[in-house]
Design an enzyme around this catalytic site. Structure first.
Site, PDB file in Angstrom:
ATOM      1  CB  CYS A  49      10.025  17.369  45.882  1.00 54.40           C
ATOM      2  SG  CYS A  49       9.942  18.771  47.032  1.00 54.40           S
ATOM      3  CG  HIS A  52       7.988  15.621  49.450  1.00 52.74           C
ATOM      4  ND1 HIS A  52       9.250  15.654  48.910  1.00 52.74           N
ATOM      5  CD2 HIS A  52       7.350  14.585  48.827  1.00 52.74           C
ATOM      6  CE1 HIS A  52       9.396  14.685  48.031  1.00 52.74           C
ATOM      7  NE2 HIS A  52       8.251  14.028  47.945  1.00 52.74           N
ATOM      8  CG  HIS A  99       7.879  11.453  45.109  1.00 51.15           C
ATOM      9  ND1 HIS A  99       8.152  11.601  46.457  1.00 51.15           N
ATOM     10  CD2 HIS A  99       8.041  10.125  44.854  1.00 51.15           C
ATOM     11  CE1 HIS A  99       8.458  10.424  46.982  1.00 51.15           C
ATOM     12  NE2 HIS A  99       8.385   9.517  46.045  1.00 51.15           N
TER      13      HIS A  99
END
Length: 355
Positions: free
Chosen positions: A269, A317, A329
């Site tokens: 990510c 994240h 993402h």
């Protein structure tokens, strides 16, 4: 001699830097211990929703460990670069000390050639008044030069000791971080293995249904976020750099998630977001936790394309906002870079790399 031995030891120590592969930094976030994969509950004994939640938790824990691993790697590179710089400083310092000692030796030899008498005595014995006055001035200059040389030598020796000590400290940090990195990797592998084991126990139809449940959960969260009116005032245009970052990130859609990856064939990510902003000529921290800690924070309602949305309470994240309530993402292992609802996960906050 102690100083010389210390400096030599530091050079030898730094040369061993080539043996390092991927050290870790000391400020990494707490690393979850890997789950006991051999005792993972059988999927058949749980509902699919319970299995989905457990798998999601395992992947989130793996994500947190991945962030710690990545941050460690980033810091290790900085430490390694610092050691290389210190190595050059040590070598320069040794060369300077050698030069000053040569100059001191030359002065001593010159005095020996003059019979061992100090300059003042030589002048008194010369018997020539003019030569005496000229010699006095030269002697004063020589004394000042000698004093300056001795001061310079002392300072060079102190600097060399400092460089040597700093190099040793950096080496100790790298060695300690190697242990932390191994722990992070073990945690990542353990969590992913446990999640994959749970999923492998499902029948093909159940795995398909599991994906539907995952999508339903994301849709429900996104719908709730939109219903809150969060998107009402979010209509700002991206900056020029933000447009470049968005173009890069969306250009990676379809590429697989691989933990620790920064492209070009796969990403995790924060690997995706950091590389996107690097493409926009705005370098940012490598990990989602450091992006959250170091980059300027802005209110959600002021968000614009290119901004980064940080997710979960541990900032484990990150996704890039691309407009219309969506992010791009890299979700987790087994998934690819994709578009998703900006509110499909728990939002911690928003940061802006080019504020």
């Amino acid at each position: 001699m102690n100083r010389r031995h210390c400096a030599t030891a530091a050079i030898t120590l730094v040369c061993a830097l080539a043996l390092l592969t991927a050290p870790v930094q000391a400020m990494a976030a707490p690393i979850p211990e890997p789950g006991p994969t051999s005792t993972a509950p059988a999927a058949a004994s749980k509902s699919l929703e319970e299995v989905r939640q457990e798998i999601d938790t395992l992947y989130r824990m793996a994500g947190a460990a991945t962030d710690a691993y990545n941050l460690a790697e980033e810091q290790a590179e900085k430490q390694s670069g610092e050691i290389v710089r210190l190595t050059k400083s040590i070598a320069d310092g040794q060369a300077k000390i050698a030069e000053l000692k040569d100059r001191a030796g030359a002065q001593a030899r010159e005095q020996y050639r003059n019979g061992g008498l100090p300059p003042g005595a030589q002048l008194v014995l010369s018997g020539d008044p003019n030569l005496f006055m000229d010699g006095v001035n030269q002697a004063r200059q020589g004394q000042q030069a000698t004093k300056g040389m001795l001061t310079e030598l002392e300072q060079a020796q102190e600097d060399l000791e400092t460089y040597t000590k700093d190099a040793s400290l950096n080496w100790e940090k790298i060695e300690a971080n190697r242990v932390k990195q191994a722990k992070a990797r073990k945690s990542i592998d353990g969590q992913i293995e446990a999640a994959e084991k749970l999923e492998s126990q499902l029948a093909k139809e159940e795995r398909a249904r599991l994906l539907e449940l995952e999508q339903d959960a994301a849709y429900t969260a996104q719908t709730a976020w939109l219903s809150s009116g969060a998107l009402k005032d979010i209509n700002r245009e991206a900056s020029a750099a933000g447009k470049q970052a968005v173009a890069f990130a969306t250009g990676q859609i379809g590429k697989p998630y691989v933990w620790g990856a920064e492209g070009p064939g796969s990403y995790d990510c924060s690997g995706l977001t950091s590389q996107a902003w690097a493409a926009a000529k705005r370098p940012i921290p490598r990990t989602s936790q450091e992006q959250w800690r170091q980059l300027p924070r802005i209110p959600v309602q002021d968000m614009r394309p290119g901004d980064l949305i940080i997710y979960h309470g541990d900032a484990s994240h990150v996704g890039m906002y691309v407009g219309d309530g969506q992010i791009v993402h890299a979700p987790r292992p087994g998934r690819t870079v994709t578009l998703a609802g900006a509110g499909s996960m728990q939002i911690l906050g928003v940061v802006r790399p080019d504020k």
